[in-house]
Design a protein around this motif. Sequence first.
Motif, PDB file in Angstrom:
ATOM      1  N   GLN A 192     -13.067 -23.163 104.699  1.00  0.00           N
ATOM      2  CA  GLN A 192     -11.914 -23.585 103.911  1.00  0.00           C
ATOM      3  C   GLN A 192     -11.011 -24.528 104.705  1.00  0.00           C
ATOM      4  O   GLN A 192     -10.463 -25.491 104.159  1.00  0.00           O
ATOM      5  CB  GLN A 192     -11.109 -22.371 103.455  1.00  0.00           C
ATOM      6  N   MET A 193     -10.854 -24.249 105.995  1.00  0.00           N
ATOM      7  CA  MET A 193      -9.983 -25.056 106.851  1.00  0.00           C
ATOM      8  C   MET A 193     -10.660 -26.312 107.385  1.00  0.00           C
ATOM      9  O   MET A 193     -10.017 -27.159 108.003  1.00  0.00           O
ATOM     10  CB  MET A 193      -9.471 -24.212 108.026  1.00  0.00           C
ATOM     11  N   GLY A 194     -11.978 -26.424 107.187  1.00  0.00           N
ATOM     12  CA  GLY A 194     -12.697 -27.581 107.696  1.00  0.00           C
ATOM     13  C   GLY A 194     -13.102 -27.463 109.148  1.00  0.00           C
ATOM     14  O   GLY A 194     -13.570 -28.441 109.746  1.00  0.00           O
ATOM     15  N   LEU A 195     -12.966 -26.275 109.739  1.00  0.00           N
ATOM     16  CA  LEU A 195     -13.409 -26.064 111.119  1.00  0.00           C
ATOM     17  C   LEU A 195     -14.920 -25.896 111.171  1.00  0.00           C
ATOM     18  O   LEU A 195     -15.545 -26.171 112.196  1.00  0.00           O
ATOM     19  CB  LEU A 195     -12.716 -24.831 111.712  1.00  0.00           C
ATOM     20  N   VAL A 196     -15.496 -25.392 110.092  1.00  0.00           N
ATOM     21  CA  VAL A 196     -16.945 -25.306 109.888  1.00  0.00           C
ATOM     22  C   VAL A 196     -17.224 -25.996 108.563  1.00  0.00           C
ATOM     23  O   VAL A 196     -16.396 -25.932 107.642  1.00  0.00           O
ATOM     24  CB  VAL A 196     -17.419 -23.835 109.874  1.00  0.00           C
ATOM     25  N   PHE A 203     -12.277 -13.922  98.444  1.00  0.00           N
ATOM     26  CA  PHE A 203     -11.569 -15.179  98.275  1.00  0.00           C
ATOM     27  C   PHE A 203     -11.534 -15.614  96.811  1.00  0.00           C
ATOM     28  O   PHE A 203     -10.535 -16.165  96.359  1.00  0.00           O
ATOM     29  CB  PHE A 203     -12.246 -16.262  99.127  1.00  0.00           C
ATOM     30  N   GLU A 204     -12.639 -15.392  96.095  1.00  0.00           N
ATOM     31  CA  GLU A 204     -12.731 -15.702  94.670  1.00  0.00           C
ATOM     32  C   GLU A 204     -13.310 -14.476  93.970  1.00  0.00           C
ATOM     33  O   GLU A 204     -14.508 -14.219  94.050  1.00  0.00           O
ATOM     34  CB  GLU A 204     -13.608 -16.932  94.441  1.00  0.00           C
ATOM     35  N   PRO A 205     -12.461 -13.686  93.297  1.00  0.00           N
ATOM     36  CA  PRO A 205     -12.897 -12.409  92.721  1.00  0.00           C
ATOM     37  C   PRO A 205     -14.108 -12.500  91.801  1.00  0.00           C
ATOM     38  O   PRO A 205     -14.934 -11.582  91.765  1.00  0.00           O
ATOM     39  CB  PRO A 205     -11.655 -11.925  91.962  1.00  0.00           C
ATOM     40  N   ARG A 206     -14.251 -13.600  91.071  1.00  0.00           N
ATOM     41  CA  ARG A 206     -15.364 -13.702  90.133  1.00  0.00           C
ATOM     42  C   ARG A 206     -16.725 -13.790  90.820  1.00  0.00           C
ATOM     43  O   ARG A 206     -17.756 -13.495  90.218  1.00  0.00           O
ATOM     44  CB  ARG A 206     -15.156 -14.910  89.210  1.00  0.00           C
ATOM     45  N   MET A 207     -16.740 -14.160  92.106  1.00  0.00           N
ATOM     46  CA  MET A 207     -18.003 -14.227  92.843  1.00  0.00           C
ATOM     47  C   MET A 207     -18.641 -12.846  93.007  1.00  0.00           C
ATOM     48  O   MET A 207     -19.831 -12.728  93.265  1.00  0.00           O
ATOM     49  CB  MET A 207     -17.779 -14.837  94.226  1.00  0.00           C
ATOM     50  N   LEU A 223     -20.878 -20.438  90.677  1.00  0.00           N
ATOM     51  CA  LEU A 223     -20.642 -21.276  91.856  1.00  0.00           C
ATOM     52  C   LEU A 223     -19.406 -22.157  91.683  1.00  0.00           C
ATOM     53  O   LEU A 223     -18.654 -22.379  92.646  1.00  0.00           O
ATOM     54  CB  LEU A 223     -21.865 -22.149  92.126  1.00  0.00           C
ATOM     55  N   ASP A 224     -19.176 -22.627  90.477  1.00  0.00           N
ATOM     56  CA  ASP A 224     -18.040 -23.517  90.237  1.00  0.00           C
ATOM     57  C   ASP A 224     -16.690 -22.817  90.395  1.00  0.00           C
ATOM     58  O   ASP A 224     -15.655 -23.498  90.507  1.00  0.00           O
ATOM     59  CB  ASP A 224     -18.143 -24.147  88.847  1.00  0.00           C
ATOM     60  N   THR A 225     -16.685 -21.488  90.434  1.00  0.00           N
ATOM     61  CA  THR A 225     -15.416 -20.777  90.651  1.00  0.00           C
ATOM     62  C   THR A 225     -14.864 -21.037  92.055  1.00  0.00           C
ATOM     63  O   THR A 225     -13.686 -20.782  92.310  1.00  0.00           O
ATOM     64  CB  THR A 225     -15.583 -19.263  90.443  1.00  0.00           C
ATOM     65  N   LEU A 226     -15.708 -21.532  92.958  1.00  0.00           N
ATOM     66  CA  LEU A 226     -15.262 -21.784  94.331  1.00  0.00           C
ATOM     67  C   LEU A 226     -14.487 -23.089  94.472  1.00  0.00           C
ATOM     68  O   LEU A 226     -13.897 -23.356  95.524  1.00  0.00           O
ATOM     69  CB  LEU A 226     -16.468 -21.813  95.283  1.00  0.00           C
ATOM     70  N   SER A 227     -14.495 -23.903  93.426  1.00  0.00           N
ATOM     71  CA  SER A 227     -13.882 -25.230  93.522  1.00  0.00           C
ATOM     72  C   SER A 227     -12.382 -25.160  93.815  1.00  0.00           C
ATOM     73  O   SER A 227     -11.819 -26.083  94.398  1.00  0.00           O
ATOM     74  CB  SER A 227     -14.127 -26.030  92.243  1.00  0.00           C
ATOM     75  N   GLY A 228     -11.739 -24.078  93.433  1.00  0.00           N
ATOM     76  CA  GLY A 228     -10.318 -23.935  93.694  1.00  0.00           C
ATOM     77  C   GLY A 228     -10.004 -23.405  95.075  1.00  0.00           C
ATOM     78  O   GLY A 228      -8.831 -23.139  95.393  1.00  0.00           O
ATOM     79  N   HIS A 229     -11.025 -23.259  95.918  1.00  0.00           N
ATOM     80  CA  HIS A 229     -10.849 -22.692  97.262  1.00  0.00           C
ATOM     81  C   HIS A 229     -11.357 -23.643  98.343  1.00  0.00           C
ATOM     82  O   HIS A 229     -11.750 -23.216  99.429  1.00  0.00           O
ATOM     83  CB  HIS A 229     -11.573 -21.351  97.350  1.00  0.00           C
ATOM     84  N   GLN A 286     -15.191 -28.693 100.780  1.00  0.00           N
ATOM     85  CA  GLN A 286     -15.080 -29.704  99.730  1.00  0.00           C
ATOM     86  C   GLN A 286     -14.840 -31.101 100.295  1.00  0.00           C
ATOM     87  O   GLN A 286     -15.422 -32.093  99.834  1.00  0.00           O
ATOM     88  CB  GLN A 286     -13.958 -29.340  98.758  1.00  0.00           C
ATOM     89  N   ASP A 287     -13.981 -31.216 101.306  1.00  0.00           N
ATOM     90  CA  ASP A 287     -13.694 -32.529 101.887  1.00  0.00           C
ATOM     91  C   ASP A 287     -14.930 -33.098 102.581  1.00  0.00           C
ATOM     92  O   ASP A 287     -15.174 -34.309 102.530  1.00  0.00           O
ATOM     93  CB  ASP A 287     -12.527 -32.431 102.874  1.00  0.00           C
TER      94      ASP A 287
END
Length: 333
Positions: A83-87, A100-104, A132-138, A245-246
Amino acid sequence: MKSKLTKVSLVAAIAAASFGMSQAQAAEYTFSFAHVLIEETPNGQAALRFKEEVEEKSEGRIQINVLPAAQVGGDVEIIEQIQMGLVDIGIPPTATLGNFEPRMQILDLPFLIADYDTMVSTLDGEVGREILDTLSGHNMYGVNFWGAGFRHMTNNIRPLHGPEDLDAIRMRTMQAPIIISTYQNFGANATAMAFTEVYNGLQQGVVSGQENPLANIYTMRFHEVQDYLSLTNHAYHAYAAVINQDSWDSLPEDLQAVMLEAFDNGRTASRELTLQDEETILAAIQDEIAINEITPEAREAFIEASMPVHEEYESVVTTELLHKVYDAVGIEY
């Protein structure tokens, strides 16, 4: 202090993975791929195949540094770092992503997916894409679902012929609320513990049992410190292949296509290697641990004991998504 140490360890691990690459042609994009598994597991091997394919088919424009065996932390820490872009890339279990995303968490409902073919059609179909698309907000792009087979239960107290046999057994679980709830409903004492700590926890009696696919049980040598293996097939152990995402958005379309194909081939490799391993594993450990299968009657008892978990999490995963998954797997509601 812990945060600083984590970052120092992360930098050191990535630097170690990159050692020796300085004289190679510089890549346009360098991505780190972290996971908790040892490289001998099917998914560990699939990660290496992914790396090789991406580097070859991108003609060196992308370099993948694989960081296995929890070098930068457990699944929770890896997700945070993505999430932070460190990995950049990871294959965390869906249950852990549920923090992180309850629907997962929906795919970790007990006794939801009955068999391999149902798993493939569900995870690789439209409903799998929606999950999988539920992760887009994270700040993560969910690519596809890798997998390590169906999970089974082991313990040191008794063979498990039905849910009542789990009564009061201290079961290690992933750091995932839905799995903790599952074992509580089965009457066990659920204890969340990082994957890398499980062998010592079993050996020292901190916990008396655990659940995992056969590949993880064997490669982590859990059968050496457990007396009973019950082939419950109670949940498919899905790993969601995710990328920051980035990092994903930084790639041009042609390299995204290279990555997508390699992710799909990695998914296929993880599943095929798992299937190949399972029969060999059972033969290899049969003299070290007592193995029992679950009768159809016992499975029905387990399914009945699982329904309160489905009901508890319906509002969490949303009724709409739950019903779509039920339709995909053939459960009436």
